[in-house]
Design an enzyme around this catalytic site. Structure first.
Site, PDB file in Angstrom:
ATOM      1  N   SER A 190       0.710  -1.292  -0.014  1.00 49.37           N
ATOM      2  CA  SER A 190      -0.034  -0.015   0.041  1.00 49.37           C
ATOM      3  C   SER A 190       0.963   1.229   0.059  1.00 49.37           C
ATOM      4  O   SER A 190       0.455   2.351  -0.396  1.00 49.37           O
ATOM      5  CB  SER A 190      -0.960  -0.089   1.062  1.00 49.37           C
ATOM      6  OG  SER A 190      -0.253  -0.158   2.385  1.00 49.37           O
ATOM      7  N   HIS A 218      -5.633  -2.957  -2.793  1.00 50.35           N
ATOM      8  CA  HIS A 218      -5.279  -2.064  -4.098  1.00 50.35           C
ATOM      9  C   HIS A 218      -5.175  -2.555  -5.311  1.00 50.35           C
ATOM     10  O   HIS A 218      -5.016  -1.916  -6.225  1.00 50.35           O
ATOM     11  CB  HIS A 218      -3.812  -1.183  -3.609  1.00 50.35           C
ATOM     12  CG  HIS A 218      -3.672  -0.508  -2.387  1.00 50.35           C
ATOM     13  ND1 HIS A 218      -4.236   0.595  -2.204  1.00 50.35           N
ATOM     14  CD2 HIS A 218      -3.378  -1.125  -1.382  1.00 50.35           C
ATOM     15  CE1 HIS A 218      -4.267   1.042  -0.722  1.00 50.35           C
ATOM     16  NE2 HIS A 218      -3.691   0.124  -0.166  1.00 50.35           N
ATOM     17  N   LYS A 250     -11.891   1.437  -1.837  1.00 52.81           N
ATOM     18  CA  LYS A 250     -10.840   2.072  -2.780  1.00 52.81           C
ATOM     19  C   LYS A 250     -11.403   2.060  -4.161  1.00 52.81           C
ATOM     20  O   LYS A 250     -12.290   2.729  -4.390  1.00 52.81           O
ATOM     21  CB  LYS A 250      -9.552   1.313  -2.370  1.00 52.81           C
ATOM     22  CG  LYS A 250      -8.948   1.363  -0.985  1.00 52.81           C
ATOM     23  CD  LYS A 250      -7.775   0.709  -0.303  1.00 52.81           C
ATOM     24  CE  LYS A 250      -7.455   1.121   0.918  1.00 52.81           C
ATOM     25  NZ  LYS A 250      -6.809   0.338   1.682  1.00 52.81           N
TER      26      LYS A 250
HETATM   27  C1  PLP Z   1      -6.799   0.072   3.228  1.00 53.42           C
HETATM   28  C2  PLP Z   1      -6.298  -1.365   3.401  1.00 53.42           C
HETATM   29  C3  PLP Z   1      -7.040  -2.017   4.327  1.00 53.42           C
HETATM   30  C4  PLP Z   1      -7.967  -1.776   5.329  1.00 53.42           C
HETATM   31  O1  PLP Z   1      -9.546  -1.710   4.451  1.00 53.42           O
HETATM   32  P1  PLP Z   1     -10.355  -0.739   4.989  1.00 53.42           P
HETATM   33  O2  PLP Z   1     -11.642  -1.112   4.181  1.00 53.42           O
HETATM   34  O3  PLP Z   1      -9.915   0.813   4.462  1.00 53.42           O
HETATM   35  O4  PLP Z   1     -10.521  -0.827   6.392  1.00 53.42           O
HETATM   36  C5  PLP Z   1      -6.551  -3.596   4.526  1.00 53.42           C
HETATM   37  N1  PLP Z   1      -5.389  -3.908   3.920  1.00 53.42           N
HETATM   38  C6  PLP Z   1      -4.711  -3.210   3.019  1.00 53.42           C
HETATM   39  C7  PLP Z   1      -3.625  -3.469   2.174  1.00 53.42           C
HETATM   40  C8  PLP Z   1      -4.964  -1.812   2.956  1.00 53.42           C
HETATM   41  O5  PLP Z   1      -4.310  -0.928   1.921  1.00 53.42           O
END
Ligand code: PLP
Length: 396
Positions: A190, A218, A250
């Site tokens: 990330s 992502h 996302k």
């Molecule tokens: C953003 C993210 C999460 C958490 O997801 P949310 O829905 O924002 O709680 C988990 N793992 C990774 C790799 C992320 O980038």
């Protein structure tokens, strides 16, 4: 304002320590500050009474404020109301939630999927449901905080291998005497934007009889055929020892997360994942909106092709400058700066020109690797990316 506990000896210990630590964070340029947006999520963000060109969201396909999804949310609110009322197992599981799980399973060619309220909760639920005290978890050192906390919560042994180092992982697996094993990895890291070598990880999982849990927060919606994610990107299929987790806040533009896998393991998670069981089901509006979002992802080739053009444009624009883009093929294009103060200075200089790029500092990234995390979206235009490139070139 602070209450007075003058009658209690030593009572101030509990906040004096916090005051001191906050002061230290300030001195280290490590205090985080929120921007309160006065506009919807998009490439033009309004805050502090000004408009900014924004490169900070994970809304990679530009769906967060997509009119078709806003309309789907409106209709869902009329039909289903705004709240689910209770947890899934008690009485809050509604038709939109069920349809969303079926749509995700079908989209991913998985036997079954289970939807969680957030990605953080999905990871905190999945790992402890499958692993316990006599087990061992093998985790990439750059994994997302939710996977780190999930491993801690499970009470299993937590072995971390150097980023994407398959030889080190193989050694750890070979010397483990744990009853059950699990490999845990981000698919797209990330804060770096690079990919985990999923085919090799799958081979190791097979060889050492381990679960492979892939967090594709992502990659889902962005990578692979029709946005099916990192597995599709590598030409891989679902497999009984594989759990594929993705998030829905996302690229999908809404909120939530899911895990996809084979029928029985998903049934087990439904029975045992505490972050699934002991929480109110998310709003049916979100589930219904996500159903429409999955269709847009499925039909989103034009958005994804445009995103790829923007990535190439940024990379070409910053080639041979002092700005070191990390080698990332994804929408996450970090520029490593080094020290916190310097990263903040560059972010401030961009801010002064109406461009908003978040500076990411430890503990989110390792010490000495503070960076600007440029995050591109299909909603950006080529001209907007050029504006960022030109501003950075002038600062260099
Ligand atoms: C953003 C993210 C999460 C958490 O997801 P949310 O829905 O924002 O709680 C988990 N793992 C990774 C790799 C992320 O980038």
């Amino acid at each position: 304002m602070r209450f007075s506990y003058s009658g209690h000896k030593n009572a101030s210990m509990i906040w004096e320590e916090i005051d001191k630590q906050l002061t230290e964070l300030g001195q280290q340029h490590a205090l985080r500050r929120r921007r309160t947006l006065a506009s919807p999520c998009g490439v033009e963000a309004e805050f502090d009474g000004q408009k900014f060109l924004a490169f900070g969201s994970n809304d990679y396909l530009g769906l967060a404020a997509e009119p078709a999804l806003i309309e789907a949310a409106r209709q869902a609110a009329s039909k289903w109301g705004v709240g689910a009322g209770s947890s899934h197992l008690v009485g809050g599981h509604m038709m939109p939630h069920d349809q969303l799980e079926k749509a995700l399973a079908s989209f991913l060619c998985a036997e079954r999927a289970l939807v969680f309220s957030t990605g953080m909760m999905a990871n905190l639920g999945i790992v402890p449901a499958l692993m316990g005290r006599d087990d061992a978890i093998f985790a990439d050192r750059l994994n997302h905080a939710s996977l780190i906390d999930a491993a801690l919560l499970s009470r299993a042994d937590h072995l971390r291998y150097p980023h994407n180092d398959m030889a080190a992982l193989e050694k750890q697996l070979a010397s483990s005497t744990a009853k059950r094993k699990m490999i845990l990895t981000d698919a797209v890291f990330s804060m770096d934007g690079d990919l985990a070598p999923l085919p090799q990880l799958m081979q190791l999982a097979e060889r050492f009889d381990a679960w492979l849990v892939v967090d594709d927060a992502h990659g889902f919606g962005v990578l692979g055929k029709n946005g099916r994610g990192a597995l599709s990107h590598f030409g891989m299929k679902m497999h009984p020892r594989l759990l594929y987790m993705g998030t829905l806040g996302k690229a999908a533009g809404v909120s939530g997360a899911f895990v996809a896998g084979s029928t029985n393991v998903i049934e087990w998670l439904l029975q045992r994942a505490r972050t699934y069981i002991f929480t109110t089901a998310s709003s049916p509006i979100l589930a219904a909106t996500l159903l429409a979002s999955i269709d847009l992802i499925d039909q989103g080739e034009a958005r994804r092709a445009h995103l790829q053009r923007l990535i190439a444009r940024l990379q070409q624009g910053l080639a041979n400058t002092r700005w070191n883009l990390m080698p990332s093929p994804t929408a996450i294009q970090p520029i490593v700066i080094g020290e916190n103060e310097e990263a903040l200075r560059v972010a401030e200089a961009l801010y002064a020109q109406g461009i908003w790029v978040p500076a990411i500092r430890p503990p989110t990234v390792p010490k000495g690797t503070a960076r600007l995390r440029v995050s591109l979206s299909a909603a950006h235009t080529v001209e907007q990316v050029d504006r960022l490139v030109n501003a950075l070139r002038k600062l260099a």
